[in-house]
Design a protein around this motif. Structure first.
Motif, PDB file in Angstrom:
ATOM      1  N   VAL A  11       5.832  23.698 -34.630  1.00 40.07           N
ATOM      2  CA  VAL A  11       6.134  22.548 -33.784  1.00 40.07           C
ATOM      3  C   VAL A  11       4.978  22.215 -32.840  1.00 40.07           C
ATOM      4  CG1 VAL A  11       7.322  23.896 -31.992  1.00 40.07           C
ATOM      5  CG2 VAL A  11       7.890  21.490 -32.326  1.00 40.07           C
ATOM      6  N   ASN A  12       4.228  23.229 -32.359  1.00 33.67           N
ATOM      7  CA  ASN A  12       3.091  22.952 -31.471  1.00 33.67           C
ATOM      8  C   ASN A  12       2.069  22.056 -32.152  1.00 33.67           C
ATOM      9  OD1 ASN A  12       4.442  25.402 -30.571  1.00 33.67           O
ATOM     10  ND2 ASN A  12       2.839  25.556 -29.052  1.00 33.67           N
ATOM     11  N   THR A  13       1.740  22.397 -33.396  1.00 34.90           N
ATOM     12  CA  THR A  13       0.786  21.602 -34.161  1.00 34.90           C
ATOM     13  C   THR A  13       1.329  20.202 -34.410  1.00 34.90           C
ATOM     14  OG1 THR A  13      -0.114  23.576 -35.232  1.00 34.90           O
ATOM     15  CG2 THR A  13      -0.496  21.455 -36.318  1.00 34.90           C
ATOM     16  N   GLN A  14       2.616  20.109 -34.729  1.00 35.10           N
ATOM     17  CA  GLN A  14       3.216  18.809 -35.005  1.00 35.10           C
ATOM     18  C   GLN A  14       3.163  17.890 -33.786  1.00 35.10           C
ATOM     19  OE1 GLN A  14       7.139  19.301 -36.704  1.00 35.10           O
ATOM     20  NE2 GLN A  14       6.432  20.918 -38.059  1.00 35.10           N
ATOM     21  N   ILE A  15       3.391  18.459 -32.604  1.00 34.00           N
ATOM     22  CA  ILE A  15       3.334  17.651 -31.381  1.00 34.00           C
ATOM     23  C   ILE A  15       1.939  17.117 -31.155  1.00 34.00           C
ATOM     24  CG2 ILE A  15       3.489  17.770 -28.862  1.00 34.00           C
ATOM     25  CD1 ILE A  15       5.830  19.746 -29.266  1.00 34.00           C
ATOM     26  N   ASP A  38      15.678   5.724 -38.020  1.00 29.67           N
ATOM     27  CA  ASP A  38      14.545   6.073 -37.162  1.00 29.67           C
ATOM     28  C   ASP A  38      14.617   5.342 -35.830  1.00 29.67           C
ATOM     29  OD1 ASP A  38      13.561   7.801 -39.024  1.00 29.67           O
ATOM     30  OD2 ASP A  38      11.854   6.570 -39.640  1.00 29.67           O
ATOM     31  N   MET A  39      15.013   4.078 -35.861  1.00 32.54           N
ATOM     32  CA  MET A  39      15.090   3.324 -34.613  1.00 32.54           C
ATOM     33  C   MET A  39      16.201   3.854 -33.727  1.00 32.54           C
ATOM     34  SD  MET A  39      13.123   1.069 -33.388  1.00 32.54           S
ATOM     35  CE  MET A  39      13.153   1.015 -31.589  1.00 32.54           C
ATOM     36  N   GLU A  40      17.294   4.271 -34.314  1.00 35.11           N
ATOM     37  CA  GLU A  40      18.375   4.871 -33.538  1.00 35.11           C
ATOM     38  C   GLU A  40      17.897   6.152 -32.852  1.00 35.11           C
ATOM     39  OE1 GLU A  40      21.689   5.456 -36.099  1.00 35.11           O
ATOM     40  OE2 GLU A  40      22.322   3.358 -36.046  1.00 35.11           O
ATOM     41  N   THR A  41      17.078   6.935 -33.565  1.00 32.84           N
ATOM     42  CA  THR A  41      16.545   8.167 -32.988  1.00 32.84           C
ATOM     43  C   THR A  41      15.603   7.856 -31.831  1.00 32.84           C
ATOM     44  OG1 THR A  41      16.728   9.333 -35.103  1.00 32.84           O
ATOM     45  CG2 THR A  41      15.208  10.257 -33.476  1.00 32.84           C
ATOM     46  N   ILE A  42      14.756   6.859 -32.001  1.00 34.33           N
ATOM     47  CA  ILE A  42      13.822   6.459 -30.944  1.00 34.33           C
ATOM     48  C   ILE A  42      14.588   6.001 -29.704  1.00 34.33           C
ATOM     49  CG2 ILE A  42      12.092   4.721 -30.314  1.00 34.33           C
ATOM     50  CD1 ILE A  42      11.206   4.843 -33.320  1.00 34.33           C
ATOM     51  N   LEU A  43      15.600   5.186 -29.891  1.00 39.11           N
ATOM     52  CA  LEU A  43      16.396   4.700 -28.764  1.00 39.11           C
ATOM     53  C   LEU A  43      17.201   5.820 -28.128  1.00 39.11           C
ATOM     54  CD1 LEU A  43      17.600   1.298 -30.242  1.00 39.11           C
ATOM     55  CD2 LEU A  43      15.967   1.624 -28.378  1.00 39.11           C
ATOM     56  N   GLU A  44      17.654   6.773 -28.940  1.00 36.71           N
ATOM     57  CA  GLU A  44      18.383   7.914 -28.397  1.00 36.71           C
ATOM     58  C   GLU A  44      17.473   8.775 -27.530  1.00 36.71           C
ATOM     59  OE1 GLU A  44      22.073  10.344 -28.318  1.00 36.71           O
ATOM     60  OE2 GLU A  44      21.396   8.264 -28.176  1.00 36.71           O
ATOM     61  N   ILE A 162       9.078   6.734 -17.935  1.00 36.65           N
ATOM     62  CA  ILE A 162       9.436   8.016 -18.551  1.00 36.65           C
ATOM     63  C   ILE A 162      10.190   7.760 -19.848  1.00 36.65           C
ATOM     64  CG2 ILE A 162      10.808  10.125 -18.294  1.00 36.65           C
ATOM     65  CD1 ILE A 162      10.335   9.922 -15.262  1.00 36.65           C
ATOM     66  N   VAL A 163      11.126   6.821 -19.797  1.00 37.26           N
ATOM     67  CA  VAL A 163      11.916   6.460 -20.965  1.00 37.26           C
ATOM     68  C   VAL A 163      11.010   5.979 -22.095  1.00 37.26           C
ATOM     69  CG1 VAL A 163      13.652   4.847 -21.835  1.00 37.26           C
ATOM     70  CG2 VAL A 163      13.946   5.917 -19.583  1.00 37.26           C
ATOM     71  N   LEU A 164      10.090   5.075 -21.780  1.00 38.64           N
ATOM     72  CA  LEU A 164       9.206   4.524 -22.807  1.00 38.64           C
ATOM     73  C   LEU A 164       8.301   5.604 -23.386  1.00 38.64           C
ATOM     74  CD1 LEU A 164       8.153   2.203 -24.463  1.00 38.64           C
ATOM     75  CD2 LEU A 164       6.663   1.557 -22.554  1.00 38.64           C
ATOM     76  N   ALA A 165       7.790   6.488 -22.538  1.00 36.56           N
ATOM     77  CA  ALA A 165       6.926   7.567 -23.030  1.00 36.56           C
ATOM     78  C   ALA A 165       7.666   8.434 -24.039  1.00 36.56           C
ATOM     79  CB  ALA A 165       6.424   8.411 -21.861  1.00 36.56           C
ATOM     80  N   ASN A 166       8.912   8.753 -23.746  1.00 31.36           N
ATOM     81  CA  ASN A 166       9.687   9.575 -24.674  1.00 31.36           C
ATOM     82  C   ASN A 166       9.993   8.827 -25.964  1.00 31.36           C
ATOM     83  OD1 ASN A 166       9.747  11.844 -23.058  1.00 31.36           O
ATOM     84  ND2 ASN A 166      11.667  11.301 -22.072  1.00 31.36           N
ATOM     85  N   THR A 169       6.778   8.906 -28.019  1.00 34.85           N
ATOM     86  CA  THR A 169       6.538  10.231 -28.591  1.00 34.85           C
ATOM     87  C   THR A 169       7.467  10.485 -29.773  1.00 34.85           C
ATOM     88  OG1 THR A 169       5.786  11.111 -26.465  1.00 34.85           O
ATOM     89  CG2 THR A 169       6.519  12.699 -28.107  1.00 34.85           C
ATOM     90  N   ALA A 170       8.740  10.142 -29.603  1.00 33.30           N
ATOM     91  CA  ALA A 170       9.682  10.292 -30.714  1.00 33.30           C
ATOM     92  C   ALA A 170       9.220   9.481 -31.918  1.00 33.30           C
ATOM     93  CB  ALA A 170      11.081   9.854 -30.277  1.00 33.30           C
ATOM     94  N   ALA A 171       8.756   8.253 -31.656  1.00 29.12           N
ATOM     95  CA  ALA A 171       8.269   7.397 -32.735  1.00 29.12           C
ATOM     96  C   ALA A 171       7.088   8.038 -33.449  1.00 29.12           C
ATOM     97  CB  ALA A 171       7.876   6.030 -32.180  1.00 29.12           C
ATOM     98  N   ALA A 172       6.138   8.571 -32.691  1.00 25.75           N
ATOM     99  CA  ALA A 172       4.963   9.186 -33.296  1.00 25.75           C
ATOM    100  C   ALA A 172       5.341  10.375 -34.167  1.00 25.75           C
ATOM    101  CB  ALA A 172       3.978   9.614 -32.204  1.00 25.75           C
ATOM    102  N   LEU A 173       6.314  11.154 -33.725  1.00 23.30           N
ATOM    103  CA  LEU A 173       6.770  12.295 -34.528  1.00 23.30           C
ATOM    104  C   LEU A 173       7.410  11.835 -35.834  1.00 23.30           C
ATOM    105  CD1 LEU A 173       8.221  14.453 -31.636  1.00 23.30           C
ATOM    106  CD2 LEU A 173       6.378  15.158 -33.174  1.00 23.30           C
ATOM    107  N   LEU A 174       7.935  10.604 -35.830  1.00 28.30           N
ATOM    108  CA  LEU A 174       8.539  10.032 -37.036  1.00 28.30           C
ATOM    109  C   LEU A 174       7.534   9.241 -37.873  1.00 28.30           C
ATOM    110  CD1 LEU A 174      11.857   8.742 -35.426  1.00 28.30           C
ATOM    111  CD2 LEU A 174      11.652  10.628 -37.059  1.00 28.30           C
ATOM    112  N   GLY A 175       6.284   9.166 -37.399  1.00 27.35           N
ATOM    113  CA  GLY A 175       5.270   8.392 -38.116  1.00 27.35           C
ATOM    114  C   GLY A 175       5.374   6.903 -37.862  1.00 27.35           C
TER     115      GLY A 175
END
Length: 235
Positions: A11-15, A38-44, A162-166, A169-175
């Motif tokens: 997970v460290n490398t993935q982040i 994916d969008m639901e995950t980003i919004l969550e 803070i919300v947008l940053a998260n 980041t979630a989006a980037a992890l999903l590509g």
């Protein structure tokens, strides 16, 4: 090890790879859409983000209608493609939105809105609500001295970031690519939100725009940042 690192030992490398992947995408591929899941995950990720006192002084406004997006084009130079001769994020992003920040009528200590939030969302007992009112009142009046509408709205905007940053980041992890956008006329954006979207602009003000989708092309230049030594100081 916690549950996440036990199931995802790399997970460290993935982040780090996700942050290397992420860049402020100016032009998206209009033919590629972010999946509903994916969008639901980003919004969550945004919904579950931490905020000061747990007050959640933000709203997420998703604008998918092309006609609604075009309302912002004349005065959103950071999203209308003016800088690169394109349709911009307004015209190419799979998903486009605005984070709203709560204003003084909602976020002043003791407000009816906050009392309802403590009871209906946080489910706090009355004695704890009394403690929250006192602590938050002190925080506003003397600790941070945020008492005017401008000061309170700016504080709410910090929570929105803070919300947008998260979300990014979630989006980037999903590509999924993203872009935070501050290049817009605040007064005209607020006016359009009130007249065309029914937003109570006495209670809510735009903090930042954002876009998600898939890049039309890779960045022309490599990511650059200050070194770790220049960025972090240990004592």
């Amino acid at each position: 090890m916690n549950a996440i690192t036990e199931t995802r030992p790399d997970v460290n490398t993935q982040i780090v790879e996700a942050f290397q992947f992420r860049h402020a995408t100016k032009i998206f591929d209009p033919e590629r859409k972010v999946s509903e899941r994916d969008m639901e995950t980003i919004l969550e990720a945004g919904r579950l983000s931490p905020t000061s006192f747990g007050h959640e002084p933000f709203r997420i406004l998703m604008i998918q209608s092309p006609e609604k997006r075009e309302l912002f084009r004349p005065f959103s130079w950071g999203a209308n493609g003016m800088m690169n001769g394109s349709a911009g994020q307004l015209g190419t992003a799979s998903h486009f939105g605005i984070l709203l920040a709560a204003r003084a009528p909602l976020m002043t200590a003791g407000s009816e809105y906050l009392q309802a939030h403590y009871r209906g969302v946080k489910h706090l007992p009355e004695e704890v609500i009394e403690i929250f009112n006192g602590a938050y009142g002190k925080f506003q009046s003397s600790d941070h001295r945020i008492t005017t509408d401008r000061e309170i709205t700016d504080w709410s905007g910090k929570q929105a970031y803070i919300v947008l940053a998260n979300m990014m980041t979630a989006a980037a992890l999903l590509g999924v690519d993203s872009c935070p956008i501050e290049g817009f006329d605040m007064e005209r954006t607020t006016q359009v939100l009130g007249t065309e979207f029914g937003i109570d602009t006495e209670a809510w003000k735009p903090a930042v725009m954002f876009a998600f989708g898939y890049r039309a092309k890779d960045p022309e230049f490599p990511k650059t940042r200050r070194s770790m030594e220049e960025t972090v100081t240990w004592f």
